[in-house]
Design a protein around this motif. Structure first.
Motif, mmCIF file in Angstrom:
data_model
loop_
_atom_site.group_PDB
_atom_site.id
_atom_site.type_symbol
_atom_site.label_atom_id
_atom_site.label_comp_id
_atom_site.label_asym_id
_atom_site.label_seq_id
_atom_site.Cartn_x
_atom_site.Cartn_y
_atom_site.Cartn_z
ATOM 1 N N ARG A 139 0.847 -1.195 0.000
ATOM 2 C CA ARG A 139 0.000 0.000 0.000
ATOM 3 C C ARG A 139 0.881 1.244 0.000
ATOM 4 N NH1 ARG A 139 -0.554 -2.218 5.137
ATOM 5 N NH2 ARG A 139 0.011 -0.860 6.894
ATOM 6 N N VAL A 140 0.445 2.204 -0.781
ATOM 7 C CA VAL A 140 1.154 3.479 -0.907
ATOM 8 C C VAL A 140 0.140 4.564 -0.547
ATOM 9 C CG1 VAL A 140 2.372 5.038 -2.461
ATOM 10 C CG2 VAL A 140 2.629 2.541 -2.725
ATOM 11 N N PRO A 141 0.285 5.223 0.603
ATOM 12 C CA PRO A 141 -0.745 6.163 1.032
ATOM 13 C C PRO A 141 -0.659 7.517 0.353
ATOM 14 C CG PRO A 141 0.971 6.001 2.700
ATOM 15 C CD PRO A 141 1.320 5.000 1.635
ATOM 16 N N LEU A 142 -1.813 8.042 -0.023
ATOM 17 C CA LEU A 142 -1.969 9.435 -0.423
ATOM 18 C C LEU A 142 -2.726 10.092 0.728
ATOM 19 C CD1 LEU A 142 -1.821 11.749 -2.526
ATOM 20 C CD2 LEU A 142 -4.047 10.987 -3.358
ATOM 21 N N THR A 143 -2.010 10.848 1.537
ATOM 22 C CA THR A 143 -2.550 11.320 2.811
ATOM 23 C C THR A 143 -3.457 12.535 2.624
ATOM 24 O OG1 THR A 143 -0.549 10.528 3.919
ATOM 25 C CG2 THR A 143 -1.964 12.030 5.157
ATOM 26 N N LEU A 144 -4.654 12.438 3.193
ATOM 27 C CA LEU A 144 -5.582 13.553 3.265
ATOM 28 C C LEU A 144 -5.330 14.264 4.592
ATOM 29 C CD1 LEU A 144 -8.881 11.775 2.116
ATOM 30 C CD2 LEU A 144 -7.073 12.788 0.700
ATOM 31 N N ARG A 145 -4.912 15.512 4.535
ATOM 32 C CA ARG A 145 -4.461 16.198 5.746
ATOM 33 C C ARG A 145 -5.475 17.233 6.221
ATOM 34 N NH1 ARG A 145 0.686 14.549 6.481
ATOM 35 N NH2 ARG A 145 1.765 13.717 4.636
ATOM 36 N N ALA A 146 -5.560 17.341 7.558
ATOM 37 C CA ALA A 146 -6.413 18.355 8.177
ATOM 38 C C ALA A 146 -5.908 19.740 7.784
ATOM 39 C CB ALA A 146 -6.380 18.193 9.696
ATOM 40 N N PRO A 147 -6.781 20.743 7.713
ATOM 41 C CA PRO A 147 -8.191 20.697 8.106
ATOM 42 C C PRO A 147 -9.160 20.345 6.986
ATOM 43 C CG PRO A 147 -7.573 22.962 7.686
ATOM 44 C CD PRO A 147 -6.324 22.139 7.469
ATOM 45 N N HIS A 148 -8.694 20.335 5.727
ATOM 46 C CA HIS A 148 -9.630 20.186 4.610
ATOM 47 C C HIS A 148 -9.749 18.757 4.096
ATOM 48 C CE1 HIS A 148 -9.903 24.489 4.617
ATOM 49 N NE2 HIS A 148 -8.614 24.632 4.392
ATOM 50 N N PHE A 149 -8.712 17.943 4.304
ATOM 51 C CA PHE A 149 -8.740 16.529 3.902
ATOM 52 C C PHE A 149 -9.036 16.346 2.418
ATOM 53 C CE2 PHE A 149 -10.009 16.424 8.457
ATOM 54 C CZ PHE A 149 -8.931 15.710 8.954
ATOM 55 N N ARG A 150 -8.377 17.142 1.581
ATOM 56 C CA ARG A 150 -8.507 17.017 0.128
ATOM 57 C C ARG A 150 -7.295 16.280 -0.431
ATOM 58 N NH1 ARG A 150 -13.622 17.913 -0.020
ATOM 59 N NH2 ARG A 150 -13.292 17.124 -2.134
ATOM 60 N N PRO A 151 -7.438 15.515 -1.505
ATOM 61 C CA PRO A 151 -6.282 14.832 -2.097
ATOM 62 C C PRO A 151 -5.381 15.812 -2.834
ATOM 63 C CG PRO A 151 -8.245 14.445 -3.407
ATOM 64 C CD PRO A 151 -8.709 15.184 -2.190
ATOM 65 N N ASP A 152 -4.082 15.658 -2.641
ATOM 66 C CA ASP A 152 -3.086 16.439 -3.385
ATOM 67 C C ASP A 152 -2.832 15.703 -4.698
ATOM 68 O OD1 ASP A 152 -0.704 17.473 -4.473
ATOM 69 O OD2 ASP A 152 0.039 18.073 -2.505
ATOM 70 N N LEU A 153 -3.364 16.225 -5.776
ATOM 71 C CA LEU A 153 -3.318 15.511 -7.054
ATOM 72 C C LEU A 153 -1.920 15.488 -7.647
ATOM 73 C CD1 LEU A 153 -6.690 16.877 -8.386
ATOM 74 C CD2 LEU A 153 -6.243 14.595 -7.473
ATOM 75 N N ASP A 154 -1.095 16.491 -7.363
ATOM 76 C CA ASP A 154 0.307 16.458 -7.793
ATOM 77 C C ASP A 154 1.055 15.360 -7.055
ATOM 78 O OD1 ASP A 154 0.026 18.575 -9.592
ATOM 79 O OD2 ASP A 154 0.439 20.073 -8.049
ATOM 80 N N GLU A 155 0.757 15.212 -5.775
ATOM 81 C CA GLU A 155 1.383 14.133 -5.013
ATOM 82 C C GLU A 155 0.938 12.776 -5.548
ATOM 83 O OE1 GLU A 155 1.792 12.386 -0.447
ATOM 84 O OE2 GLU A 155 0.550 14.160 -0.824
#
Length: 386
Positions: A139-155
């Motif tokens: 598994r390779v995590p794409l972390t959703l971070r507080a406060p907005h929890f949106r995916p970083d599409l560049d990441e």
């Protein structure tokens, strides 16, 4: 005896789930359980009576067909057309499973091999990690971070390698309550097409959306033939114990998933399948009322948690509210949740168990609001003791 550990090394560290631990703690202490996401009232009476009728008429009391009873497969296909604008053949593109959990397991076991990589939205539901591990993949995590929890599409783009086999997404997202936007899903779809990746999408909370819109990624260009969509009846109809889930996908993908699924449960929930077929055909007013009821409960709990001193991240969907405990002078969510029943008689779930990046979720705690109003009110009153 052989000194090798008895438990398969792929499952090392995946003992008793946090849900079992915290639910047992709730029982032992007499606490209000706002940890595990199950309602404390049953769903529609007409759906329950449909199950009773099936039992009495002998429908489903013996092994049902492996792919699911035809009535339910047809109803699932109709549901996908009615709510998502997606057309599926009930005979070749629909598979009934023992809840979404089995659908996830069968899908990942069918589609992954050792060495494959899976990019998943972190925090992720705990069965994702276990099923990826059982398949021998990484598994390779794409972390959703507080406060907005949106995916970083560049990441996301940077995480794709020649070993990436599939993208595992969950929208509406448990535990953060994020609902991926049409633009975010279009970007994910474009990457899947560009890199020829499979997509597995867990949409069990598809009808539990507040002030946002749920979009199916399978409807986007180039996605239908590479997407496995998973959903279930438990959350939508408040019969979580029935364990009726499903997969919709192209014939080739359904065939692959069915091959794995037949060696897990083979079949399950015979009479309940007939009842869920009727539930999926309930009028729009049922789904609208469900959302409105849960929205009211969400706001009740959100306001109460804020008054108790938590930092609250208001969810767009699901059963859950994520909070930050640092304003209470706390740092570690696991320690906080283990102590909470003794402090004020309430059980919650520490989000850290859903993360590989422990620091990203260390101070986050999840509460569920799919309970009766009086239970939520009492929980809020107890939490104010903090």
């Amino acid at each position: 005896m052989d000194t090798r550990p008895l438990l398969n090394r792929r499952l090392a560290g995946m003992g008793t789930t946090i849900f079992a631990e915290m639910s047992a703690l709730a029982t032992a202490t007499g606490s209000i359980n706002l940890g595990q996401g199950f309602p404390d009232t049953d769903g529609p009476e007409e759906v329950r009576e449909a199950a009773v009728r099936a039992l009495r008429e002998g429908r489903g009391n013996q092994y049902p067909p492996g792919p699911g009873v035809p009535e339910l497969r047809t109803a699932i296909a109709e549901h996908q057309q009615r709510f998502r604008g997606l057309s599926y053949d009930p005979d070749t593109e629909v598979l009934v499973t023992a809840g979404a959990t089995e659908a996830i397991a069968a899908t990942l076991l069918a589609l992954l091999e050792p060495g494959d990589e899976v990019i998943a939205l972190e925090p992720f539901y705990d069965s994702y990690a276990a099923c990826i591990a059982m398949a021998g993949a990484t598994r390779v995590p794409l972390t959703l971070r507080a406060p907005h929890f949106r995916p970083d599409l560049d990441e996301l783009r940077s995480l794709i390698t020649p070993r990436t086999r599939l993208l595992l997404i969950n929208t509406p997202h448990n535990p953060t309550g994020t609902v991926l936007t049409a633009e975010e899903l279009a970007a994910v779809a474009a990457l899947a097409v560009e890199h020829d990746l499979l997509v597995v999408t867990d949409e069990v909370y598809e009808h539990l959306v507040f002030g946002a819109t749920h979009h199916p990624i399978a409807a986007l260009p180039g996605m239908r033939e590479r997407t496995v969509t998973i959903s279930s009846a438990g959350k939508t109809f408040s019969f979580t114990g029935w364990k009726v889930g499903w997969v919709t996908a192209s014939p080739a993908l359904v065939s692959a998933v069915r091959t794995a699924k037949q060696y897990l449960t083979y079949v399950s929930a015979g009479p309940f399948q007939y009842a869920v077929a009727e539930a999926l055909r309930l009028p729009d007013t049922y789904f609208d009322t469900l959302r409105a009821d849960l929205l009211r409960k969400r706001d009740l709990l959100v306001d109460g948690l804020a008054a108790a001193g938590f930092r609250v991240f208001t969810p767009e969907g699901t059963y859950f509210v994520t909070t930050d405990i640092t304003p209470l002078g706390e740092k570690d969510g696991i320690d906080f949740c283990r102590a909470l029943p003794g402090r004020c008689g309430v059980v919650a779930i520490p989000n850290a168990v859903f993360y590989d990046d422990a620091d990203a979720g260390r101070s986050l705690v999840r509460f569920t609001f799919c309970k009766r109003d009086e239970v939520l009110q009492e929980a809020v009153t107890r939490l104010r003791q903090l």
